[in-house]
Motif scaffolding. Structure first.
Motif, PDB file in Angstrom:
ATOM      1  N   ASN B 253       0.816  -1.221   0.000  1.00  0.00           N
ATOM      2  CA  ASN B 253       0.000   0.000   0.000  1.00  0.00           C
ATOM      3  C   ASN B 253       0.850   1.271   0.000  1.00  0.00           C
ATOM      4  O   ASN B 253       0.325   2.364   0.104  1.00  0.00           O
ATOM      5  CB  ASN B 253      -0.952   0.006   1.194  1.00  0.00           C
ATOM      6  N   ARG B 254       2.150   1.112  -0.096  1.00  0.00           N
ATOM      7  CA  ARG B 254       3.011   2.297  -0.028  1.00  0.00           C
ATOM      8  C   ARG B 254       2.944   3.116  -1.314  1.00  0.00           C
ATOM      9  O   ARG B 254       2.741   2.564  -2.398  1.00  0.00           O
ATOM     10  CB  ARG B 254       4.458   1.862   0.202  1.00  0.00           C
ATOM     11  N   ALA B 255       3.101   4.400  -1.183  1.00  0.00           N
ATOM     12  CA  ALA B 255       3.132   5.272  -2.359  1.00  0.00           C
ATOM     13  C   ALA B 255       4.190   6.343  -2.150  1.00  0.00           C
ATOM     14  O   ALA B 255       4.311   6.899  -1.057  1.00  0.00           O
ATOM     15  CB  ALA B 255       1.770   5.920  -2.580  1.00  0.00           C
ATOM     16  N   THR B 256       4.948   6.605  -3.188  1.00  0.00           N
ATOM     17  CA  THR B 256       5.921   7.694  -3.158  1.00  0.00           C
ATOM     18  C   THR B 256       5.320   8.849  -3.939  1.00  0.00           C
ATOM     19  O   THR B 256       5.003   8.707  -5.116  1.00  0.00           O
ATOM     20  CB  THR B 256       7.242   7.248  -3.796  1.00  0.00           C
ATOM     21  N   VAL B 257       5.145   9.975  -3.251  1.00  0.00           N
ATOM     22  CA  VAL B 257       4.369  11.066  -3.834  1.00  0.00           C
ATOM     23  C   VAL B 257       5.213  12.337  -3.915  1.00  0.00           C
ATOM     24  O   VAL B 257       5.800  12.756  -2.912  1.00  0.00           O
ATOM     25  CB  VAL B 257       3.109  11.339  -2.978  1.00  0.00           C
ATOM     26  N   ALA B 258       5.261  12.924  -5.073  1.00  0.00           N
ATOM     27  CA  ALA B 258       5.924  14.220  -5.218  1.00  0.00           C
ATOM     28  C   ALA B 258       4.914  15.307  -4.869  1.00  0.00           C
ATOM     29  O   ALA B 258       3.853  15.384  -5.481  1.00  0.00           O
ATOM     30  CB  ALA B 258       6.421  14.393  -6.640  1.00  0.00           C
ATOM     31  N   VAL B 259       5.231  16.116  -3.871  1.00  0.00           N
ATOM     32  CA  VAL B 259       4.381  17.262  -3.546  1.00  0.00           C
ATOM     33  C   VAL B 259       5.095  18.481  -4.106  1.00  0.00           C
ATOM     34  O   VAL B 259       6.153  18.864  -3.599  1.00  0.00           O
ATOM     35  CB  VAL B 259       4.165  17.381  -2.029  1.00  0.00           C
ATOM     36  N   CYS B 260       4.552  19.041  -5.185  1.00  0.00           N
ATOM     37  CA  CYS B 260       5.336  19.993  -5.958  1.00  0.00           C
ATOM     38  C   CYS B 260       4.423  20.988  -6.657  1.00  0.00           C
ATOM     39  O   CYS B 260       3.238  21.057  -6.379  1.00  0.00           O
ATOM     40  CB  CYS B 260       6.160  19.230  -6.988  1.00  0.00           C
ATOM     41  N   GLY B 261       4.965  21.747  -7.541  1.00  0.00           N
ATOM     42  CA  GLY B 261       4.166  22.683  -8.331  1.00  0.00           C
ATOM     43  C   GLY B 261       4.699  24.087  -8.265  1.00  0.00           C
ATOM     44  O   GLY B 261       5.434  24.450  -7.347  1.00  0.00           O
ATOM     45  N   PRO B 262       4.300  24.904  -9.261  1.00  0.00           N
ATOM     46  CA  PRO B 262       4.829  26.263  -9.346  1.00  0.00           C
ATOM     47  C   PRO B 262       4.474  27.141  -8.142  1.00  0.00           C
ATOM     48  O   PRO B 262       5.126  28.149  -7.922  1.00  0.00           O
ATOM     49  CB  PRO B 262       4.209  26.815 -10.632  1.00  0.00           C
ATOM     50  N   ALA B 263       3.446  26.764  -7.363  1.00  0.00           N
ATOM     51  CA  ALA B 263       3.077  27.604  -6.224  1.00  0.00           C
ATOM     52  C   ALA B 263       3.729  27.114  -4.930  1.00  0.00           C
ATOM     53  O   ALA B 263       3.522  27.694  -3.866  1.00  0.00           O
ATOM     54  CB  ALA B 263       1.555  27.641  -6.068  1.00  0.00           C
ATOM     55  N   VAL B 264       4.506  26.029  -5.012  1.00  0.00           N
ATOM     56  CA  VAL B 264       5.105  25.464  -3.797  1.00  0.00           C
ATOM     57  C   VAL B 264       6.541  25.957  -3.645  1.00  0.00           C
ATOM     58  O   VAL B 264       7.341  25.869  -4.577  1.00  0.00           O
ATOM     59  CB  VAL B 264       5.087  23.922  -3.845  1.00  0.00           C
ATOM     60  N   GLU B 265       6.835  26.478  -2.452  1.00  0.00           N
ATOM     61  CA  GLU B 265       8.182  26.985  -2.226  1.00  0.00           C
ATOM     62  C   GLU B 265       9.139  25.865  -1.852  1.00  0.00           C
ATOM     63  O   GLU B 265      10.311  25.892  -2.205  1.00  0.00           O
ATOM     64  CB  GLU B 265       8.125  28.028  -1.101  1.00  0.00           C
ATOM     65  N   ASN B 266       8.621  24.876  -1.118  1.00  0.00           N
ATOM     66  CA  ASN B 266       9.493  23.798  -0.642  1.00  0.00           C
ATOM     67  C   ASN B 266       8.976  22.417  -1.053  1.00  0.00           C
ATOM     68  O   ASN B 266       8.471  21.655  -0.248  1.00  0.00           O
ATOM     69  CB  ASN B 266       9.619  23.871   0.887  1.00  0.00           C
ATOM     70  N   PRO B 267       9.056  22.104  -2.355  1.00  0.00           N
ATOM     71  CA  PRO B 267       8.560  20.803  -2.805  1.00  0.00           C
ATOM     72  C   PRO B 267       9.328  19.654  -2.134  1.00  0.00           C
ATOM     73  O   PRO B 267      10.509  19.806  -1.817  1.00  0.00           O
ATOM     74  CB  PRO B 267       8.805  20.821  -4.309  1.00  0.00           C
ATOM     75  N   ARG B 317       0.631   9.391  -7.333  1.00  0.00           N
ATOM     76  CA  ARG B 317       2.043   9.695  -7.583  1.00  0.00           C
ATOM     77  C   ARG B 317       2.435  11.125  -7.239  1.00  0.00           C
ATOM     78  O   ARG B 317       3.581  11.381  -6.932  1.00  0.00           O
ATOM     79  CB  ARG B 317       2.397   9.440  -9.054  1.00  0.00           C
ATOM     80  N   MET B 318       1.499  12.065  -7.346  1.00  0.00           N
ATOM     81  CA  MET B 318       1.912  13.435  -7.082  1.00  0.00           C
ATOM     82  C   MET B 318       0.753  14.374  -6.755  1.00  0.00           C
ATOM     83  O   MET B 318      -0.389  14.123  -7.110  1.00  0.00           O
ATOM     84  CB  MET B 318       2.695  14.000  -8.268  1.00  0.00           C
ATOM     85  N   LEU B 319       1.102  15.431  -6.021  1.00  0.00           N
ATOM     86  CA  LEU B 319       0.204  16.561  -5.823  1.00  0.00           C
ATOM     87  C   LEU B 319       0.888  17.760  -6.466  1.00  0.00           C
ATOM     88  O   LEU B 319       2.048  18.044  -6.175  1.00  0.00           O
ATOM     89  CB  LEU B 319       0.003  16.864  -4.336  1.00  0.00           C
ATOM     90  N   THR B 320       0.177  18.451  -7.346  1.00  0.00           N
ATOM     91  CA  THR B 320       0.733  19.650  -7.958  1.00  0.00           C
ATOM     92  C   THR B 320      -0.077  20.851  -7.480  1.00  0.00           C
ATOM     93  O   THR B 320      -1.299  20.836  -7.585  1.00  0.00           O
ATOM     94  CB  THR B 320       0.662  19.566  -9.498  1.00  0.00           C
ATOM     95  N   VAL B 321       0.596  21.843  -6.946  1.00  0.00           N
ATOM     96  CA  VAL B 321      -0.098  23.044  -6.479  1.00  0.00           C
ATOM     97  C   VAL B 321       0.250  24.196  -7.402  1.00  0.00           C
ATOM     98  O   VAL B 321       1.421  24.467  -7.656  1.00  0.00           O
ATOM     99  CB  VAL B 321       0.301  23.388  -5.034  1.00  0.00           C
TER     100      VAL B 321
END
Lengths: 408, 443
Positions: B253-267, B317-321
């Protein structure tokens, strides 16, 4: 800008359904989206970012590309008028002013009639106002003779916008080029006024400016002179209004009688450069038209006969005179009415070039064929694309058949 | 085998994660949203208050009852949310304990093997073509295409996170899938792939810009889907999850997720689980400004908007803000010569700059009819004619949809074309509707 935005925000309820001016809702919306990029954002599960290009920018780039031709048209209108007067000095700014005053009523009429109809249809369909007419509205005065009566221009514009565009659904749905329909309408509805000797050179005063030319001068376009020539073994020498022989160089620069914006190949090439560098027009179509015209011009010239005086023209001149270059760069490349597949664009372009010269040379009744060639190929473009698409379909079907046979 | 992709585009968007910042994000709850699984008609199997193990079915598919969506967590069902006309929206499980359902791994026939995939929820993480839906559980696929190429904007190169120890799992899973398909298992990878060939699979090196990573592009360039054929597509992470199931008898059940995006200062990179709450993932994330933001689960081309109190959605896989843009008034934006505008058009100076952009979610123009030609072609490295296929779809012309290759495509294949479109037409939506219509008519 804040105050302007506030003004729009305050005015909006008046134009919304139920408001006092709701009948002008589309017009209001048109002006607002022109001044401020709409706040509309992407849907919840679509692409979340969009390219900055939109159809407003696209259309304005095309209008910009037309500007060199437009300014040159102003100068040339003045120049031809001065020539007709028999002048021997040509003051630049006076020429420009005369040309400006001569053309501006035509631009106003074209935009007023065309945009008026567009606004009305947009409101009726409850749609946004589309930008297509920004280009058409400037094209119409540029491809018509300068002496076209304003009321004819208004009738032709209205006819073209309603019957070539709106009945099909508006910008993006039309089958034939709207500006060319206006031109063709004039050509076929008022043949007496739209051809002959006088219509291509401004002879009166322009909004009271300048001197009217006394009657009795002749100023047929070079193609008109060639088509009516009776020479038996070689090309007639085409002359300008003052009787001097027109050289290839004159034709390239555009200091010859002709439709307002079509005469200068130099300025058309500048426009072509703008369109190609910005990626707004297809280089395949442009190159195709020039190659087709050159090829057909060569064939016509090799088999030259006195029956068809234009066949004595060198192939190169076919590209320089009349509306050929303008049609290749600005008319044939209209993406809505042109072929849309890459292979189709080559075929479409080449055929326009060939047919334009074909009509010009072998139909003495029509000294210019570029307009008719583009209109004809506009109608045929879907058929060309259909054939190209069939190739893709056949490839897919063959794959399936090979597969089925292998499994049996 | 090597595929060179020429058409397409890598969007130069700011806010990518760096490998350095990896954090563990524990999830107190997790949700399964059936809407993420096209073609899956959910029938719920649990009620609020039920205890479930990680791997227990939360719902099954009405078409194929063996196909389940399973609980990513061991714990208690705390919410079964329904929308209009009792449509199932999501099931939320609260964590309690750490027990996993044990799956019976003795499988012999291909159908047995498909059933294991179905019961363990892994089949739902795969897609089939035609229709881009959860694979039908009674059809053996012609081929299986696994992509280890992650080319979407800002996407984490998950393939690089597959370590040498995982190779045995990949080979186990490949062997398992090879028994299901009547053809081959293909794995596409970049030149940077370090694990060497995976036994049992045909390795395909893919070069070029996005959509190089889409499994469908791989399929289109190796063996396009013909009428009547079915292929499966999945990513390397799903293949590894299958290997884990086959080795340990329980789900991964593990997932590696990129929390990123042009509005994120500290991805950053989050180590969490499937269906984790957005709130947990967003904790500690600083945004660059205080404008309205949009949180997308997925990349900016094919993601889904999620609420701040929502949950991570498939494919986990990812959250883009990014900025929403609905609070911006731009004066005559169409005439802008600002170098901050991202565009494929050479009329923008930004086109020539080697820089990263911070786009917002605005359409940046009005919706129009298709005007410019060739825009879609330039974004699709497949032998289909997108304009004509789209027109056939809009006209609901089934014969021409088939002839123009609708069985070969998924909505995601049109995502870049939708991005670049001057006329701002929602192409992916049109394709999705077309695929659903076709399936309904033909089934």
């Amino acid at each position: 800008m804040k105050s302007l935005k506030n003004f729009f925000d305050k005015a909006r309820p008046t134009f919304e359904p139920g408001g006092k001016l709701s009948a002008l809702g589309s017009v209001f919306d048109g002006f607002e989206t022109f001044l401020f990029t709409p706040r509309t954002t992407s849907g919840p599960s679509s692409v979340h970012v969009h390219d900055a290009i939109d159809s407003k920018r696209t259309m304005i780039i095309v209008v910009l590309a037309l500007m060199p031709c437009f300014f040159f048209g102003m100068y040339n209108t003045g120049y031809q008028h001065w020539l007709a007067l028999g002048a021997d000095s040509f003051p630049f700014w006076q020429l420009m002013l005369y040309g400006f005053l001569a053309v501006i009523p035509r631009v106003v009429v074209s935009y007023f009639v065309g945009l008026g109809i567009e606004f009305a249809f947009a409101q009726w369909r409850k749609e946004e106002i589309q930008e297509g007419f920004l280009v058409t509205g400037i094209l119409i005065p540029m491809i018509c003779p300068i002496e076209t009566p304003l009321w004819m221009l208004a009738v032709a514009t209205a006819f073209a916008v309603v019957f070539a565009k709106e009945v099909f659904g508006g910008t993006g749905y039309n089958i034939v080029n709207v500006a060319l329909v206006a031109r063709a309408f004039l050509f076929f509805a008022y043949p007496a006024q739209m051809s002959g000797d006088k219509v291509f050179v401004a002879s009166g005063t322009a909004l009271g400016y300048g001197t009217a030319v006394p009657d009795g001068f002749t100023c047929a376009t070079p193609l008109g002179q060639i088509a009516t020539s009776t020479a038996t073994d070689s090309l007639v020498t085409v002359t300008g209004i003052d009787g001097h022989a027109i050289t290839t160089w004159d034709a390239f620069l555009g200091l010859i009688p002709g439709s307002f914006g079509e005469t200068s190949v130099l300025c058309i090439l500048i426009g072509a450069l703008i369109l190609l560098l910005s990626g707004m027009a297809s280089w395949r179509i442009m190159l195709g038209v020039f190659l087709g015209g050159l090829g057909m011009g060569l064939i016509a010239n090799l088999t030259a006969t006195p029956t068809y005086p234009a066949s004595f023209m060198p192939a190169w001149d076919q590209l320089l005179y009349g509306g050929f270059a303008f049609a290749a760069v600005f008319m044939a490349t209209d993406p809505v009415t042109a072929a849309r597949t890459n292979t189709g664009k080559w075929i479409y372009g080449i055929l326009i070039g060939v047919i334009a010269v074909l009509i010009r040379v072998y139909n003495n009744g029509y000294p210019e064929g570029a307009m008719l060639a583009v209109l004809l190929m506009n109608v045929m473009s879907s058929l060309i694309d259909w054939c190209v698409v069939q190739a893709n379909i056949r490839r897919r079907m063959r794959r399936l058949i090979v597969k089925t046979n292998a499994n049996e | 085998m090597k595929i060179q992709i020429k058409k397409g585009l890598d969007l130069p968007i700011a806010g990518a994660v760096t490998a350095a910042d990896v954090r563990s994000v524990p999830a107190a709850t997790a949700a399964v949203v059936p809407d993420d699984f096209a073609g899956f008609q959910p029938k719920v199997d649990v009620a609020v208050g039920d205890s479930v193990l990680a791997g227990d079915a939360l719902m099954h598919d009405k078409r194929f009852p063996a196909v389940k969506l399973v609980s990513p967590l061991c714990g208690k069902v705390v919410e079964v949310e329904r929308g209009e006309r009792r449509r199932l929206l999501k099931v939320v499980v609260e964590a309690a304990g750490d027990d996993f359902k044990k799956f019976d791994l003795t499988r012999t026939t291909p159908q047995d093997r498909i059933d294991l995939l179905a019961e363990s929820g892994l089949l739902a993480l795969m897609r089939q073509r035609p229709y881009d839906i959860v694979p039908a559980a009674d059809v053996r696929p012609r081929d299986i295409f696994v992509t280890a190429v992650y080319s979407a904007p800002l996407e984490l190169d998950t393939a690089r996170r597959i370590v040498a120890e995982d190779k045995a799992l990949l080979e186990l899973a490949t062997g398992f899938l090879a028994e299901i398909t009547t053809g081959s298992v293909y794995i596409s990878h970049r030149a940077s792939w370090t694990l060497g060939p995976v036994q049992g699979a045909k390795m395909v090196m893919v070069e070029g810009p996005h959509p190089a990573g889409n499994a469908g592009v791989q399929a289109a360039n190796i063996a396009p889907v013909n009428k009547g054929e079915t292929v499966w597509t999945l990513d390397i992470e799903t293949l590894r999850r299958l290997g884990h199931l086959l080795r340990h008898g329980k789900i991964d059940n593990r997932a590696t997720v990129a929390v990123c995006g042009p509005a994120v200062e500290n991805p950053y990179i989050a180590k969490t689980i499937i269906g984790a709450p957005v709130e947990a993932l967003m904790a500690g994330v600083k945004t660059v400004d205080t404008k309205h933001h949009r949180i997308v689960s997925g990349n900016v081309l094919v993601g889904t908007v999620v609420a701040a109190d929502g949950y991570l959605r498939y494919p986990y896989r990812m959250l883009t803000v990014l900025d929403e843009g609905d609070d911006v008034d731009e004066f005559m934006g169409w005439a802008s010569m600002s170098p901050a505008k991202m565009s494929v058009s050479r009329t923008f100076p930004g086109h020539f700059l080697k820089r990263l952009f911070r786009p917002d979610a605005r359409l940046l123009g009005g919706r129009r009819a298709m005007i410019m030609s060739g825009e879609y072609d330039a974004m699709m490295p497949m032998d289909v004619m997108p304009e004509y296929l789209l027109k056939a779809i809009i006209a609901r012309d089934i014969e021409n949809m088939e002839r123009l290759g609708i069985y070969e495509v998924a909505p995601e294949d049109f995502a870049l074309a939708e991005y670049a479109d001057t006329s701002k037409i929602p192409l992916q939506h049109i394709v999705r509707e077309g695929l659903d219509y076709l399936r309904k008519e033909l089934e």
